[in-house]
Motif scaffolding. Structure first.
Motif, PDB file in Angstrom:
ATOM      1  N   PHE A  23       0.824  -1.215   0.000  1.00 18.51           N
ATOM      2  CA  PHE A  23       0.000   0.000   0.000  1.00 18.51           C
ATOM      3  C   PHE A  23       0.855   1.262   0.000  1.00 18.51           C
ATOM      4  O   PHE A  23       0.332   2.360  -0.118  1.00 18.51           O
ATOM      5  N   THR A  24       2.173   1.093   0.135  1.00 19.71           N
ATOM      6  CA  THR A  24       3.034   2.282   0.140  1.00 19.71           C
ATOM      7  C   THR A  24       3.336   2.761  -1.276  1.00 19.71           C
ATOM      8  O   THR A  24       3.905   3.837  -1.454  1.00 19.71           O
ATOM      9  N   ILE A  25       3.020   1.960  -2.272  1.00 14.96           N
ATOM     10  CA  ILE A  25       3.292   2.418  -3.638  1.00 14.96           C
ATOM     11  C   ILE A  25       1.983   2.552  -4.412  1.00 14.96           C
ATOM     12  O   ILE A  25       1.094   1.716  -4.319  1.00 14.96           O
ATOM     13  N   LYS A  26       1.916   3.623  -5.183  1.00 10.80           N
ATOM     14  CA  LYS A  26       0.654   3.938  -5.866  1.00 10.80           C
ATOM     15  C   LYS A  26       0.437   3.077  -7.100  1.00 10.80           C
ATOM     16  O   LYS A  26      -0.673   2.651  -7.376  1.00 10.80           O
ATOM     17  N   THR A  27       1.511   2.883  -7.887  1.00 14.87           N
ATOM     18  CA  THR A  27       1.359   2.134  -9.142  1.00 14.87           C
ATOM     19  C   THR A  27       2.499   1.121  -9.290  1.00 14.87           C
ATOM     20  O   THR A  27       3.510   1.187  -8.581  1.00 14.87           O
ATOM     21  N   GLY A  28       2.307   0.246 -10.273  1.00 14.74           N
ATOM     22  CA  GLY A  28       3.299  -0.789 -10.532  1.00 14.74           C
ATOM     23  C   GLY A  28       4.641  -0.266 -10.983  1.00 14.74           C
ATOM     24  O   GLY A  28       5.652  -0.981 -10.917  1.00 14.74           O
TER      25      GLY A  28
END
Ligand code: MRU
Length: 352
Positions: free
Chosen positions: A277-282
């Motif tokens: 959940f700490t990263i928005k996109t791949g």
């Protein structure tokens, strides 16, 4: 439950099934230090995101148990060192980092205990992570099998089975659950170059379970879809961004594009611990690049010219738009996107 376990812990020793040798040789490697555990993760004796997570948790527990310190504060420092070492083994599967953080939190929360009590707590936590994994996979299986129809042929890639987890599997858990529900399904397994997890591990698991399996090379998947041999695709995941973009074994992205072209449902089966959940996109997912030898050689036999340039990313990222649904232990997220994933997350947080 599967007959062969990916990992077994007993009395300070973690035995890891050497997946590099399967299906020809069934052999365990014994680890008694966190460094040995880390090497087994790095060298892919054990692989698959949830199995890597559980193994790292035992690595942390073994790090604590082998410590000779009498002080909780220095035990916690040694645990930080073990954590740093284990974090450096493989970069993509987030379950590794998740399990290490969970173990460090136990150490932090229980710092009032004696050294021996804290060691026991850490071992209990590693057991908990391993036991939970089996239960979680069963839940993923029971949600996922409802998406599979009687007589479907399901294509899978890499190995997201009992070997990639503590038991039962995520993608293969869905397949196992469909079989247990009497759906008379068939499986197509991509061989999964260059490491051949599909040919060596998935085909082996399916043969053991007597689930009808057909092995294909990766470049046959498009043709199989085009001529109507595949009704569903189910794969695992190594890291899922907050918007649903999913990293999984190299070749997964191409499958998702082919699935879209042929109107075939494309499912990801993964526990919540695989979400980052700490990263928005791949785009933010670190992609491991492995040795060129994996591409130029097959089982030590050279198949390419000496010195040829090689690109060997171990994973790719499938954009969330290509994913029909993500199957988790908390339910199915259809047409996943940031909003739906955030909603499931807050529902889980309320439940816990
Ligand atoms: O390089 P590996 O074999 O560790 O990659 C494994 C995969 O990509 C799996 O599909 C993923 O970890 C899910 S395992 C339940």
């Amino acid at each position: 439950m599967s007959d062969v376990k990916s990992l077994i812990y007993r009395d300070g020793e973690l035995k890891l099934l050497d997946q590099r040798k399967l299906p020809i040789i069934t052999e365990f490697i014994s680890c008694r230090t966190y460094q040995e555990v880390g090497e087994c993760i790095r060298e892919m004796v054990v692989r698959g995101a949830p199995a890597i997570g559980a193994t790292a948790a035992y690595g942390m527990a073994i790090g604590a148990l082998t410590s000779e310190t009498q002080e909780v504060s220095s035990l916690r420092e040694e645990l930080e060192e073990a954590a740093e070492y284990l974090r450096g083994t493989r970069p993509t599967a987030v379950n590794l980092f998740w399990a290490i953080e969970r173990m460090l939190k136990v150490a932090e929360k229980n710092s009032q205990l004696s050294v021996d009590e804290l060691k026991n707590k850490l071992l209990e936590e590693a057991h908990q992570i391993a036991d939970d994994d089996i239960e979680i996979n069963r839940r993923i299986g029971s949600y996922g099998e409802k998406l599979i129809a009687v007589g479907d042929t399901v294509l899978t890639h890499c190995n997201a089975g009992a070997l990639a987890t503590v038991d039962y599997g995520t993608a293969l858990g869905v397949i196992r659950a469909a079989q247990e529900a009497g759906k008379e399904i068939k499986v197509f397994a991509d061989e999964t170059r260059p490491y051949l997890q599909g040919a060596r591990l998935t085909a082996w698991e399916m043969v053991q379970e007597q689930i009808p399996v057909t092995l294909i090379t990766d470049n046959m998947a498009g043709h199989a879809m085009k001529i109507g041999r595949i009704q569903k695709i189910v794969v695992g995941a190594d890291r899922i961004a907050a918007n649903g973009d999913t990293a999984n074994k190299i070749g997964t992205y191409s499958l998702s594009v082919l699935a879209k072209e042929h109107g075939i449902p494309f499912y990801i089966a993964a526990p919540i611990s695989t979400f980052d959940f700490t990263i928005k996109t791949g785009e933010e997912i670190p992609i491991e690049e492995r040795s060129s030898r994996e591409v130029t050689h097959v089982f030590d036999v050279q198949i390419a010219p000496e010195g040829v340039d090689v690109f060997n990313p171990a994973f790719d990222v499938t954009p969330h738009e290509n994913i029909t649904a993500i199957i988790t232990e908390y339910g199915v997220i259809e047409n996943p996107d940031a909003e739906k994933i955030a909603a499931l997350r807050s529902q889980i947080e309320k439940e816990v």
